[in-house]
Motif scaffolding. Structure first.
Motif, PDB file in Angstrom:
ATOM      1  N   UNK A  65       2.056  26.871  50.546  1.00  0.00           N
ATOM      2  CA  UNK A  65       3.013  26.793  51.644  1.00  0.00           C
ATOM      3  C   UNK A  65       4.163  27.747  51.352  1.00  0.00           C
ATOM      4  N   UNK A  66       4.423  28.623  52.295  1.00  0.00           N
ATOM      5  CA  UNK A  66       5.350  29.734  52.094  1.00  0.00           C
ATOM      6  C   UNK A  66       6.646  29.472  52.841  1.00  0.00           C
ATOM      7  N   UNK A  67       7.757  29.762  52.202  1.00  0.00           N
ATOM      8  CA  UNK A  67       9.061  29.551  52.812  1.00  0.00           C
ATOM      9  C   UNK A  67       9.422  30.625  53.816  1.00  0.00           C
ATOM     10  N   UNK A  68      10.420  30.327  54.642  1.00  0.00           N
ATOM     11  CA  UNK A  68      10.826  31.248  55.704  1.00  0.00           C
ATOM     12  C   UNK A  68      11.307  32.582  55.154  1.00  0.00           C
ATOM     13  N   UNK A  69      12.004  32.553  54.022  1.00  0.00           N
ATOM     14  CA  UNK A  69      12.542  33.792  53.456  1.00  0.00           C
ATOM     15  C   UNK A  69      11.429  34.794  53.152  1.00  0.00           C
ATOM     16  N   UNK A  70      10.329  34.323  52.552  1.00  0.00           N
ATOM     17  CA  UNK A  70       9.216  35.216  52.248  1.00  0.00           C
ATOM     18  C   UNK A  70       8.421  35.566  53.496  1.00  0.00           C
ATOM     19  N   UNK A  71       8.332  34.639  54.442  1.00  0.00           N
ATOM     20  CA  UNK A  71       7.620  34.929  55.686  1.00  0.00           C
ATOM     21  C   UNK A  71       8.338  36.014  56.473  1.00  0.00           C
ATOM     22  N   UNK A  72       9.664  35.992  56.463  1.00  0.00           N
ATOM     23  CA  UNK A  72      10.436  36.960  57.246  1.00  0.00           C
ATOM     24  C   UNK A  72      10.311  38.384  56.714  1.00  0.00           C
ATOM     25  N   UNK A 106      -6.571  39.640  43.042  1.00  0.00           N
ATOM     26  CA  UNK A 106      -5.316  40.328  43.329  1.00  0.00           C
ATOM     27  C   UNK A 106      -4.901  40.066  44.780  1.00  0.00           C
ATOM     28  N   UNK A 107      -3.606  39.906  44.967  1.00  0.00           N
ATOM     29  CA  UNK A 107      -3.064  39.754  46.324  1.00  0.00           C
ATOM     30  C   UNK A 107      -2.060  40.879  46.536  1.00  0.00           C
ATOM     31  N   UNK A 108      -2.391  41.794  47.421  1.00  0.00           N
ATOM     32  CA  UNK A 108      -1.518  42.914  47.773  1.00  0.00           C
ATOM     33  C   UNK A 108      -0.560  42.432  48.864  1.00  0.00           C
ATOM     34  N   UNK A 109       0.728  42.472  48.576  1.00  0.00           N
ATOM     35  CA  UNK A 109       1.714  41.917  49.508  1.00  0.00           C
ATOM     36  C   UNK A 109       3.033  42.661  49.364  1.00  0.00           C
ATOM     37  N   UNK A 110       3.949  42.536  50.347  1.00  0.00           N
ATOM     38  CA  UNK A 110       5.231  43.214  50.249  1.00  0.00           C
ATOM     39  C   UNK A 110       5.972  42.840  48.967  1.00  0.00           C
ATOM     40  N   UNK A 111       6.554  43.827  48.320  1.00  0.00           N
ATOM     41  CA  UNK A 111       7.216  43.580  47.035  1.00  0.00           C
ATOM     42  C   UNK A 111       8.503  42.785  47.170  1.00  0.00           C
ATOM     43  N   UNK A 112       8.968  42.581  48.387  1.00  0.00           N
ATOM     44  CA  UNK A 112      10.173  41.786  48.613  1.00  0.00           C
ATOM     45  C   UNK A 112       9.892  40.286  48.672  1.00  0.00           C
ATOM     46  N   UNK A 113       8.637  39.884  48.730  1.00  0.00           N
ATOM     47  CA  UNK A 113       8.264  38.461  48.793  1.00  0.00           C
ATOM     48  C   UNK A 113       8.172  37.905  47.370  1.00  0.00           C
ATOM     49  N   UNK A 114       9.307  37.845  46.698  1.00  0.00           N
ATOM     50  CA  UNK A 114       9.311  37.565  45.262  1.00  0.00           C
ATOM     51  C   UNK A 114       8.982  36.109  44.934  1.00  0.00           C
ATOM     52  N   UNK A 115       9.497  35.181  45.706  1.00  0.00           N
ATOM     53  CA  UNK A 115       9.173  33.779  45.428  1.00  0.00           C
ATOM     54  C   UNK A 115       7.692  33.515  45.651  1.00  0.00           C
ATOM     55  N   UNK A 116       7.153  34.087  46.714  1.00  0.00           N
ATOM     56  CA  UNK A 116       5.728  33.938  46.989  1.00  0.00           C
ATOM     57  C   UNK A 116       4.895  34.525  45.863  1.00  0.00           C
ATOM     58  N   UNK A 117       5.314  35.654  45.306  1.00  0.00           N
ATOM     59  CA  UNK A 117       4.583  36.235  44.180  1.00  0.00           C
ATOM     60  C   UNK A 117       4.502  35.242  43.028  1.00  0.00           C
ATOM     61  N   UNK A 172      -9.026  33.336  49.455  1.00  0.00           N
ATOM     62  CA  UNK A 172     -10.420  33.307  49.002  1.00  0.00           C
ATOM     63  C   UNK A 172     -11.236  32.683  50.124  1.00  0.00           C
ATOM     64  N   UNK A 173     -12.500  32.452  49.896  1.00  0.00           N
ATOM     65  CA  UNK A 173     -13.345  31.853  50.935  1.00  0.00           C
ATOM     66  C   UNK A 173     -12.951  30.422  51.253  1.00  0.00           C
ATOM     67  N   UNK A 174     -12.113  29.814  50.410  1.00  0.00           N
ATOM     68  CA  UNK A 174     -11.738  28.406  50.618  1.00  0.00           C
ATOM     69  C   UNK A 174     -10.231  28.176  50.582  1.00  0.00           C
ATOM     70  N   UNK A 175      -9.425  29.237  50.416  1.00  0.00           N
ATOM     71  CA  UNK A 175      -7.985  29.049  50.214  1.00  0.00           C
ATOM     72  C   UNK A 175      -7.182  29.951  51.142  1.00  0.00           C
ATOM     73  N   UNK A 176      -6.062  29.409  51.613  1.00  0.00           N
ATOM     74  CA  UNK A 176      -5.146  30.170  52.450  1.00  0.00           C
ATOM     75  C   UNK A 176      -3.717  29.916  52.000  1.00  0.00           C
ATOM     76  N   UNK A 177      -2.821  30.752  52.469  1.00  0.00           N
ATOM     77  CA  UNK A 177      -1.381  30.488  52.363  1.00  0.00           C
ATOM     78  C   UNK A 177      -0.791  30.682  53.752  1.00  0.00           C
ATOM     79  N   UNK A 178       0.242  29.896  54.083  1.00  0.00           N
ATOM     80  CA  UNK A 178       0.809  30.012  55.423  1.00  0.00           C
ATOM     81  C   UNK A 178       2.247  29.499  55.454  1.00  0.00           C
ATOM     82  N   UNK A 179       2.943  29.922  56.518  1.00  0.00           N
ATOM     83  CA  UNK A 179       4.312  29.477  56.789  1.00  0.00           C
ATOM     84  C   UNK A 179       4.247  28.387  57.859  1.00  0.00           C
ATOM     85  N   UNK A 180       4.529  27.136  57.528  1.00  0.00           N
ATOM     86  CA  UNK A 180       4.361  26.042  58.497  1.00  0.00           C
ATOM     87  C   UNK A 180       5.168  26.210  59.771  1.00  0.00           C
ATOM     88  N   UNK A 181       6.354  26.820  59.698  1.00  0.00           N
ATOM     89  CA  UNK A 181       7.201  26.932  60.873  1.00  0.00           C
ATOM     90  C   UNK A 181       6.660  27.805  61.977  1.00  0.00           C
TER      91      UNK A 181
END
Length: 278
Positions: free
Chosen positions: A210-217, A229-240, A182-191
């Motif tokens: 904060x997103x884990x390496x498994x979902x970032x990869x 709505x957040x359109x994202x790869x369907x394999x990023x299940x924990x992030x969903x 959103x205009x004020x929110x982000x998600x990211x992989x710290x590594x």
């Protein structure tokens, strides 16, 4: 009409995409690309078209730029330009294999009457490394975009620019390591970030996802949000699940064929941000 859930609101967006008619992996310019692996171009088109239809079904506008034969990565439209208030900063690609894409995007915006179209002096790969949120642009560097391009970005688009340095070559563009929600929110992989850049992100966005390496990869952060709505790869299940916990609606997308070139949802999606009231 806007839709909202738990205070979140979806707003109609305007996207530019490029059909992967000529998609292939014939060279390697990032760690995900292997020219020795077979590519199914028809499947890539089918998956891409499913994403385009999802945007349309959810009320967004999608324009399509004609693909150019010999430019297999042109499907990754996010790298073509950055657009804010109808001002356009066209990319300047680092690698020769993609350089000609810039002219195609420049011509597209000029032909549609955009009054301020500027082709960059310094290497930048547009929304691959430039994340627009509110009045701020988070700008990546480390692998592709020249840090000198950040000052050029601020001048061209009239926004505050915050530099972030990427340190893991798997996450070679900012849009593989961070997404705007959103205009004020982000998600990211710290590594993916330098220690100094992590300090900046923590100060600016203390409540970030904060997103884990498994979902970032699996390129879970190569995502597009319309505010709800957040359109994202369907394999990023924990992030969903993390997104649902924050009141977002994750929409899983299969772009596995395009991932062979190191791209997913956001890479395929250039957002055109119009002047207020336009």
């Amino acid at each position: 009409m806007s839709q909202s859930t738990a205070g979140r609101e979806a707003t109609p967006r305007h996207y530019l995409m490029c059909r992967p008619t000529y998609f292939d992996v014939t060279y390697a310019i990032n760690p995900w690309m292997d020219p020795g692996k077979p590519v199914d171009t028809d499947l890539a088109v089918e998956q891409w078209d499913a994403l385009r239809r999802l945007y349309l079904e959810h009320g967004h506008t999608v324009d399509v730029i004609d693909p150019v034969e010999g430019l297999p990565d042109m499907v990754f439209a996010a790298n073509g330009a950055t657009v804010v208030d109808d001002r356009v900063l066209v990319a300047r690609f680092r690698h020769a294999e993609r350089a000609a894409e810039a002219a195609a995007y420049h011509e597209w915006f000029i032909s549609r009457g955009y009054p301020r179209v500027h082709t960059a002096e310094y290497v930048n790969e547009a929304e691959g490394d430039y994340m627009v949120l509110g009045d701020r642009i988070l700008a990546g560097t480390g692998f592709r975009t020249d840090p000198r391009a950040h000052a050029e970005l601020a001048r061209a688009l009239g926004r505050e620019v915050v530099t972030l340095t990427l340190v893991d070559p798997r996450f070679y563009h900012l849009d593989t390591a961070l997404a705007v929600l959103s205009d004020t929110e982000v998600m990211y992989y710290p590594g993916a970030f330098s220690a100094r850049s992590l300090d900046v992100l923590r100060a600016l966005y203390p409540d970030a996802v904060l997103v884990g390496e498994e979902d970032a990869e699996v390129f879970g952060l190569n995502a597009v949000s319309d505010g709800l709505r957040v359109f994202l790869p369907d394999t990023a299940t924990r992030l969903a699940g993390q997104l649902r916990d924050r009141g977002f609606r994750p929409v899983g997308v299969d772009l596995s064929e395009l991932l062979k070139a190191g791209g997913s949802v956001k890479c395929c999606t250039l957002e055109i941000r119009h002047r207020t009231g336009a």
